[in-house]
Scaffold this active site. Sequence first.
Site, PDB file in Angstrom:
ATOM      1  N   LYS A  46     -65.233-119.964  66.030  1.00  0.00           N
ATOM      2  CA  LYS A  46     -64.295-118.905  65.632  1.00  0.00           C
ATOM      3  C   LYS A  46     -64.178-118.804  64.114  1.00  0.00           C
ATOM      4  O   LYS A  46     -64.229-117.720  63.547  1.00  0.00           O
ATOM      5  CB  LYS A  46     -62.915-119.172  66.245  1.00  0.00           C
ATOM      6  CG  LYS A  46     -61.830-118.278  65.705  1.00  0.00           C
ATOM      7  CD  LYS A  46     -60.468-118.640  66.229  1.00  0.00           C
ATOM      8  CE  LYS A  46     -59.820-119.813  65.540  1.00  0.00           C
ATOM      9  NZ  LYS A  46     -59.141-119.514  64.267  1.00  0.00           N
ATOM     10  N   ASN A  47     -63.982-119.936  63.461  1.00  0.00           N
ATOM     11  CA  ASN A  47     -63.716-119.881  62.013  1.00  0.00           C
ATOM     12  C   ASN A  47     -64.939-119.452  61.209  1.00  0.00           C
ATOM     13  O   ASN A  47     -64.801-118.850  60.145  1.00  0.00           O
ATOM     14  CB  ASN A  47     -63.175-121.224  61.515  1.00  0.00           C
ATOM     15  CG  ASN A  47     -61.746-121.445  61.977  1.00  0.00           C
ATOM     16  OD1 ASN A  47     -61.099-120.520  62.455  1.00  0.00           O
ATOM     17  ND2 ASN A  47     -61.265-122.666  61.853  1.00  0.00           N
ATOM     18  N   CYS A  68     -47.456-120.129  57.725  1.00  0.00           N
ATOM     19  CA  CYS A  68     -47.677-120.016  59.169  1.00  0.00           C
ATOM     20  C   CYS A  68     -47.138-121.273  59.821  1.00  0.00           C
ATOM     21  O   CYS A  68     -46.545-122.118  59.165  1.00  0.00           O
ATOM     22  CB  CYS A  68     -49.141-119.768  59.482  1.00  0.00           C
ATOM     23  SG  CYS A  68     -50.108-121.245  59.433  1.00  0.00           S
ATOM     24  N   ARG A 100     -49.324-122.845  53.199  1.00  0.00           N
ATOM     25  CA  ARG A 100     -50.649-122.270  52.980  1.00  0.00           C
ATOM     26  C   ARG A 100     -50.791-121.331  51.770  1.00  0.00           C
ATOM     27  O   ARG A 100     -50.991-120.106  51.935  1.00  0.00           O
ATOM     28  CB  ARG A 100     -51.148-121.597  54.270  1.00  0.00           C
ATOM     29  CG  ARG A 100     -51.106-122.566  55.427  1.00  0.00           C
ATOM     30  CD  ARG A 100     -51.692-122.035  56.685  1.00  0.00           C
ATOM     31  NE  ARG A 100     -53.136-122.153  56.750  1.00  0.00           N
ATOM     32  CZ  ARG A 100     -53.851-121.928  57.832  1.00  0.00           C
ATOM     33  NH1 ARG A 100     -53.261-121.571  58.927  1.00  0.00           N
ATOM     34  NH2 ARG A 100     -55.155-122.064  57.823  1.00  0.00           N
ATOM     35  N   ASP A 111     -57.833-129.868  62.379  1.00  0.00           N
ATOM     36  CA  ASP A 111     -57.795-129.070  63.610  1.00  0.00           C
ATOM     37  C   ASP A 111     -58.017-129.917  64.871  1.00  0.00           C
ATOM     38  O   ASP A 111     -57.904-129.409  65.985  1.00  0.00           O
ATOM     39  CB  ASP A 111     -58.853-127.950  63.562  1.00  0.00           C
ATOM     40  CG  ASP A 111     -58.434-126.814  62.646  1.00  0.00           C
ATOM     41  OD1 ASP A 111     -57.304-126.840  62.127  1.00  0.00           O
ATOM     42  OD2 ASP A 111     -59.246-125.895  62.434  1.00  0.00           O
ATOM     43  N   ARG A 127     -55.927-117.154  71.166  1.00  0.00           N
ATOM     44  CA  ARG A 127     -56.480-116.668  69.888  1.00  0.00           C
ATOM     45  C   ARG A 127     -57.816-117.324  69.571  1.00  0.00           C
ATOM     46  O   ARG A 127     -58.644-116.745  68.874  1.00  0.00           O
ATOM     47  CB  ARG A 127     -55.516-117.007  68.748  1.00  0.00           C
ATOM     48  CG  ARG A 127     -54.261-116.199  68.757  1.00  0.00           C
ATOM     49  CD  ARG A 127     -53.379-116.611  67.605  1.00  0.00           C
ATOM     50  NE  ARG A 127     -54.114-116.516  66.350  1.00  0.00           N
ATOM     51  CZ  ARG A 127     -53.593-116.700  65.152  1.00  0.00           C
ATOM     52  NH1 ARG A 127     -52.321-116.979  65.045  1.00  0.00           N
ATOM     53  NH2 ARG A 127     -54.323-116.602  64.069  1.00  0.00           N
TER      54      ARG A 127
HETATM   55  C1  UD1 Z   1     -59.353-123.372  57.428  1.00  0.00           C
HETATM   56  C2  UD1 Z   1     -59.402-123.170  58.915  1.00  0.00           C
HETATM   57  C3  UD1 Z   1     -58.307-123.992  59.592  1.00  0.00           C
HETATM   58  C4  UD1 Z   1     -58.433-125.443  59.172  1.00  0.00           C
HETATM   59  C5  UD1 Z   1     -58.476-125.577  57.666  1.00  0.00           C
HETATM   60  C6  UD1 Z   1     -58.742-127.002  57.199  1.00  0.00           C
HETATM   61  C7  UD1 Z   1     -60.231-120.930  59.096  1.00  0.00           C
HETATM   62  C8  UD1 Z   1     -59.968-119.514  59.463  1.00  0.00           C
HETATM   63  N1  UD1 Z   1     -59.210-121.760  59.188  1.00  0.00           N
HETATM   64  O1  UD1 Z   1     -58.087-122.893  56.965  1.00  0.00           O
HETATM   65  O2  UD1 Z   1     -58.463-123.857  60.995  1.00  0.00           O
HETATM   66  O3  UD1 Z   1     -57.292-126.146  59.665  1.00  0.00           O
HETATM   67  O4  UD1 Z   1     -59.519-124.751  57.129  1.00  0.00           O
HETATM   68  O5  UD1 Z   1     -59.937-127.465  57.715  1.00  0.00           O
HETATM   69  O6  UD1 Z   1     -61.343-121.299  58.782  1.00  0.00           O
HETATM   70  N2  UD1 Z   1     -54.783-124.809  49.622  1.00  0.00           N
HETATM   71  C9  UD1 Z   1     -54.169-124.592  48.409  1.00  0.00           C
HETATM   72  N3  UD1 Z   1     -54.501-123.444  47.714  1.00  0.00           N
HETATM   73  C10 UD1 Z   1     -55.382-122.533  48.189  1.00  0.00           C
HETATM   74  C11 UD1 Z   1     -56.010-122.767  49.442  1.00  0.00           C
HETATM   75  C12 UD1 Z   1     -55.682-123.919  50.141  1.00  0.00           C
HETATM   76  O7  UD1 Z   1     -53.363-125.398  47.938  1.00  0.00           O
HETATM   77  O8  UD1 Z   1     -55.635-121.527  47.525  1.00  0.00           O
HETATM   78  C13 UD1 Z   1     -54.464-126.050  50.386  1.00  0.00           C
HETATM   79  C14 UD1 Z   1     -53.848-125.777  51.762  1.00  0.00           C
HETATM   80  O9  UD1 Z   1     -52.448-125.625  51.671  1.00  0.00           O
HETATM   81  C15 UD1 Z   1     -54.246-127.029  52.507  1.00  0.00           C
HETATM   82  C16 UD1 Z   1     -55.627-127.357  51.938  1.00  0.00           C
HETATM   83  O10 UD1 Z   1     -55.701-126.673  50.700  1.00  0.00           O
HETATM   84  O11 UD1 Z   1     -53.369-128.092  52.205  1.00  0.00           O
HETATM   85  C17 UD1 Z   1     -56.797-126.948  52.796  1.00  0.00           C
HETATM   86  O12 UD1 Z   1     -56.652-125.589  53.181  1.00  0.00           O
HETATM   87  P1  UD1 Z   1     -57.910-124.654  53.460  1.00  0.00           P
HETATM   88  O13 UD1 Z   1     -59.123-125.505  53.551  1.00  0.00           O
HETATM   89  O14 UD1 Z   1     -57.901-123.532  52.495  1.00  0.00           O
HETATM   90  O15 UD1 Z   1     -57.594-124.096  54.894  1.00  0.00           O
HETATM   91  P2  UD1 Z   1     -57.865-122.629  55.425  1.00  0.00           P
HETATM   92  O16 UD1 Z   1     -59.119-122.084  54.841  1.00  0.00           O
HETATM   93  O17 UD1 Z   1     -56.612-121.826  55.301  1.00  0.00           O
END
Ligand code: UD1
Length: 430
Positions: free
Chosen positions: A22-23, A117, A122, A305, A397
């Site tokens: 999915k991701n 969320c 996030r 996850d 989802r």
């Molecule tokens: C993606 C996955 C989600 C998974 C996560 C971590 C998708 C659609 N979702 O989410 O299922 O749980 O990776 O493997 O692929 N962060 C910041 N600033 C930013 C971006 C992230 O501080 O601009 C922090 C987040 O709060 C979190 C960490 O970085 O603590 C990792 O987040 P991130 O890898 O970005 O997760 P997602 O891409 O949102």
Amino acid sequence: MEQYVIKGGNPLVGEVEISGAKNAALAILAAAIMTDETVLIENLPDVNDINVMLEAIAGIGATVQRVDRHKVKINGGTITDFNIEYDYIKKIRASYYLLGALLGKYGRAEVALPGGCNIGSRPIDQHLKGFRALGAEVDIEHGKIVAESDHLRGTHLYFDVVSVGATINVMMAAAMADGLTIMENVAKEPHVVDVANFLNSIGANIRGAGTDVIKIRGVDSLHKSEYSIIPDQIEAGTFMFAAAVTKGDVTVLNVIPKHLDATISKLNDIGCEIEEFDDAVRVVAKGRLRSTQVKTLPYPGYPTDMQPQIGVALALAKGTSTITESIFENRFKYLDELARMGAVIKVEGNSATIEGVEKFSGARISAPDLRAGAALCIAGLATDGVTIIDDIEYIQRGYEKFEEKLRSLGGVIERTASEKEIQKFILKVG
Ligand code: UD1
């Protein structure tokens, strides 16, 4: 509102086919609009998040043709709008990938700012930092991110946080920037590699995905391709833990075992036998599981996850276990639901101490989010009595035919839509 009703007690046994990731698919669908030629994407998982993403893409004018449940053709040549409404972002955060895709292709994008969320606040500061480093002007106006640039230029960028989303989003924009972009401290998840591979298949020039440094040489235009999405390592891991907690014997088919290394290692630690094949993994669990320590980390560490799934297993394991959640601050909500089934758990900050119990007892519980919801279903399958799980739209989802796949392994689970149907199920299973 629908529920899952589960009569636990059967070990899950057999083979189960794993769907596309999915991701990876969410990001690849966004990237597919970057060419004006037609892209065919295969091994698409048939889950609600994907349908919402396709609606968002069609909403800006791209041509979306669903060939069958697992194949779609996308043509971004008909796009007329660069604005992604809050409705889509509210349903799936990942529609923010259209920011990088539209900015890279057209030099302009407006996407509603995603809120927090169920698993945490996030932030998206690293995405915005990356776009700005490429020369885009990025403003937050009336709840929207507005990114614009006449001329994106390659840059040398160091991410402060390892982020899957930021790595992919900035990689997409940089794919069509002028010159070389070097991104350091990037995420190495399999879906980051899959998106890079997809972009390369349509003509991008991206090297190093899967390592800490990604180098992107921008190109002027992208072209058609046919691309098949990688298998979903989290869906696979979920079924592997389902085997573990039900003392079952399950082979997950159509997987890349390497992507499952961290999960396999933990299943070994807690006493499961694992057999690896070229594109399948078998998990056999006999007797009571053992306790362990686990900390979630970016890939190749243990995935956040998969945290609720191991949490359920450890709540049934002999001895005391600890889980440290280092990625998202609010990912222990499912433990309160598990406690209602008899689990003994203490949460302090980002760590949980779990005293394993011999058995759960069936209860009515709620799915707090996607992965936690799936994990609670597994808990229900390991319980002698009946478990009712509310709020299952979260599970739908991201898991294709979840209850059908569990039933094919011998799980007794049904989707219901009313109290009457729940009572009917309870009468039927005795
Ligand atoms: C993606 C996955 C989600 C998974 C996560 C971590 C998708 C659609 N979702 O989410 O299922 O749980 O990776 O493997 O692929 N962060 C910041 N600033 C930013 C971006 C992230 O501080 O601009 C922090 C987040 O709060 C979190 C960490 O970085 O603590 C990792 O987040 P991130 O890898 O970005 O997760 P997602 O891409 O949102």
